[in-house]
Design a protein around this motif. Sequence first.
Motif, PDB file in Angstrom:
ATOM      1  N   UNK A 263       0.381   0.845  16.891  1.00 35.74           N
ATOM      2  CA  UNK A 263       1.734   0.505  17.331  1.00 35.74           C
ATOM      3  C   UNK A 263       2.742   1.036  16.313  1.00 35.74           C
ATOM      4  N   UNK A 264       3.993   1.131  16.745  1.00 35.14           N
ATOM      5  CA  UNK A 264       5.080   1.606  15.888  1.00 35.14           C
ATOM      6  C   UNK A 264       6.243   0.630  15.988  1.00 35.14           C
ATOM      7  N   UNK A 265       6.915   0.433  14.865  1.00 40.07           N
ATOM      8  CA  UNK A 265       8.050  -0.492  14.822  1.00 40.07           C
ATOM      9  C   UNK A 265       9.302   0.188  15.356  1.00 40.07           C
ATOM     10  N   UNK A 266       9.942  -0.433  16.341  1.00 37.95           N
ATOM     11  CA  UNK A 266      11.176   0.088  16.920  1.00 37.95           C
ATOM     12  C   UNK A 266      12.398  -0.711  16.487  1.00 37.95           C
TER      13      UNK A 266
ATOM     14  N   UNK B 255       0.850  -1.195   0.000  1.00 34.88           N
ATOM     15  CA  UNK B 255       0.000   0.000   0.000  1.00 34.88           C
ATOM     16  C   UNK B 255       0.885   1.245   0.000  1.00 34.88           C
ATOM     17  N   UNK B 256       0.727   2.056  -1.024  1.00 34.11           N
ATOM     18  CA  UNK B 256       1.547   3.261  -1.176  1.00 34.11           C
ATOM     19  C   UNK B 256       0.807   4.444  -0.553  1.00 34.11           C
ATOM     20  N   UNK B 257       1.167   4.750   0.676  1.00 35.96           N
ATOM     21  CA  UNK B 257       0.507   5.823   1.411  1.00 35.96           C
ATOM     22  C   UNK B 257       1.556   6.492   2.290  1.00 35.96           C
ATOM     23  N   UNK B 258       1.738   7.793   2.112  1.00 34.46           N
ATOM     24  CA  UNK B 258       2.785   8.500   2.850  1.00 34.46           C
ATOM     25  C   UNK B 258       2.522   8.524   4.352  1.00 34.46           C
ATOM     26  N   UNK B 259       1.303   8.197   4.771  1.00 32.56           N
ATOM     27  CA  UNK B 259       0.984   8.190   6.197  1.00 32.56           C
ATOM     28  C   UNK B 259       1.340   6.865   6.877  1.00 32.56           C
ATOM     29  N   UNK B 260       1.751   5.871   6.110  1.00 34.35           N
ATOM     30  CA  UNK B 260       2.078   4.572   6.674  1.00 34.35           C
ATOM     31  C   UNK B 260       3.568   4.471   6.964  1.00 34.35           C
ATOM     32  N   UNK B 261       3.909   3.667   7.947  1.00 33.89           N
ATOM     33  CA  UNK B 261       5.311   3.427   8.272  1.00 33.89           C
ATOM     34  C   UNK B 261       5.939   2.500   7.248  1.00 33.89           C
ATOM     35  N   UNK B 262       7.175   2.777   6.871  1.00 35.70           N
ATOM     36  CA  UNK B 262       7.945   1.857   6.038  1.00 35.70           C
ATOM     37  C   UNK B 262       9.376   1.797   6.567  1.00 35.70           C
TER      38      UNK B 262
ATOM     39  N   UNK C  54      11.384  -5.678   3.930  1.00 32.29           N
ATOM     40  CA  UNK C  54      10.626  -4.432   3.877  1.00 32.29           C
ATOM     41  C   UNK C  54       9.465  -4.559   4.863  1.00 32.29           C
ATOM     42  N   UNK C  55       9.470  -3.696   5.872  1.00 38.59           N
ATOM     43  CA  UNK C  55       8.453  -3.728   6.919  1.00 38.59           C
ATOM     44  C   UNK C  55       7.542  -2.521   6.733  1.00 38.59           C
ATOM     45  N   UNK C  56       6.232  -2.755   6.650  1.00 40.57           N
ATOM     46  CA  UNK C  56       5.309  -1.656   6.412  1.00 40.57           C
ATOM     47  C   UNK C  56       3.997  -1.874   7.147  1.00 40.57           C
ATOM     48  N   UNK C  57       3.362  -0.772   7.534  1.00 42.56           N
ATOM     49  CA  UNK C  57       2.024  -0.856   8.118  1.00 42.56           C
ATOM     50  C   UNK C  57       1.011  -0.772   6.989  1.00 42.56           C
ATOM     51  N   UNK C  58       0.016  -1.649   7.008  1.00 42.87           N
ATOM     52  CA  UNK C  58      -1.012  -1.648   5.969  1.00 42.87           C
ATOM     53  C   UNK C  58      -2.226  -0.839   6.389  1.00 42.87           C
ATOM     54  N   UNK C  59      -2.542  -0.872   7.665  1.00 45.07           N
ATOM     55  CA  UNK C  59      -3.502   0.049   8.251  1.00 45.07           C
ATOM     56  C   UNK C  59      -2.707   0.823   9.290  1.00 45.07           C
ATOM     57  N   UNK C  60      -2.890   2.136   9.369  1.00 44.69           N
ATOM     58  CA  UNK C  60      -1.996   2.934  10.215  1.00 44.69           C
ATOM     59  C   UNK C  60      -1.825   2.375  11.629  1.00 44.69           C
ATOM     60  N   UNK C  61      -0.752   1.620  11.835  1.00 46.46           N
ATOM     61  CA  UNK C  61      -0.402   1.128  13.149  1.00 46.46           C
ATOM     62  C   UNK C  61      -1.108  -0.128  13.610  1.00 46.46           C
ATOM     63  N   UNK C  62      -2.081  -0.648  12.862  1.00 43.17           N
ATOM     64  CA  UNK C  62      -2.839  -1.807  13.331  1.00 43.17           C
ATOM     65  C   UNK C  62      -2.405  -3.122  12.676  1.00 43.17           C
ATOM     66  N   UNK C  63      -1.871  -3.058  11.477  1.00 40.44           N
ATOM     67  CA  UNK C  63      -1.419  -4.256  10.774  1.00 40.44           C
ATOM     68  C   UNK C  63      -0.073  -3.967  10.129  1.00 40.44           C
TER      69      UNK C  63
END
Length: 379
Positions: free
Chosen positions: A311-314, A257-264, A275-284
């Motif tokens: 959640x956020x990836x540390x 999912x290409x969304x600037x609001x998601x973590x990558x 490559x680690x990414x959130x698919x729903x902001x912080x939930x998946x």
Amino acid sequence: MSQMTEPPILNHLPYDIVLNILTRLPVKSVIRLRCVSKSLYSSITTPYFISTHLNHTKNNINRDNACVIHLPYSYRPTIPACTVALGRSFDTISEIRIPFDFPHPRVQIVGSCNGLLCLADLVYGNVIYLWNPSVRKFKKLPDPCLGNSKFVKLGFAYHSENNDYKVVRISSPPSSPQVVEVYTLSSGSWRRVETSLGANGIYYYFKRSLLPTPLVSGALHWIAVITEGEENPIYRILSFDVNCEKFRKLALPHGHIDDKNLEIHLSSFKGKLAFVTSEQPGFVFSIWVMRENGVVDSWTKLFVVPFQRIAHCTAFTEYGSLLMFSYNNIGRFKYEDKFVLIDIETLQEKKDLGIQISLSAATFMESLVLLDGASVVSY
């Protein structure tokens, strides 16, 4: 040194057998043996012995005994001790005091190679140390050629062809040419490196990621935003081969999912680029792995990790432990970090890790690297 004498057992064994045995001992034991005799001291400090000892250590690391070292955030220039822990559980093995200070508390682990850590300030990326806590030695790098810049990305790598180590520093201000310089441990100096990526239009992903720059198959990898020649900015992976010192561009996984609001994030998983990414902001969160180095079509989504709250990836360890944190509202304008460690293959969670403040973490192993050399400080 003149008072040293060989232990009796060493007089009855062929010397090559003695050295073979020593290459299999823990680092602390080898360090103590340096004081036994002049011949042992000379042998233990050779590049051949250090490399052989390192290879034995690597061959004995597995999913159950792999370690990480994590660096706590500090509000003061003096940083508390780092913690060495098991990568699968984050159970503490030991605490190690950092023997040097930074001009401000914002510090990152740039990378970890063969027991050698690279630490740098997060603001300008110009105060950089190489540190081997196992042998209690460190080296402060000379000032970079480019000076201060708030748009700096760093990487730390082992140069396999020359059995050497490199620090890569990229200055990439918006709408300005990116400039690359490389520090080589053997030469002890920085030098400029020419790039072929165009004059302008490349800037790097700075959004909330303290994961070390991944070194995979002899190349460092960063996420960058390409604007030059594009109708809309696009995300790409920039790969820097530390042997030939050339860049190449790689596409992110098709279907993410290409969304600037998601973590990558980029990381390493079992020797592969991840490559680690959130698919729903912080939930998946999803973990993709490039099965064949440099082959974009080999990106494969291996794991999907759900969360009950944002959640956020540390940190993401080499063997698949995902360290996450979320803000927990404990009162009016009061929050605390809640950390959880997740095995991405079993989705088992470990809570109550005893971690109170955010940190950066990297894989870690004991080694004899940086045992000797110019400007190396012992403590």
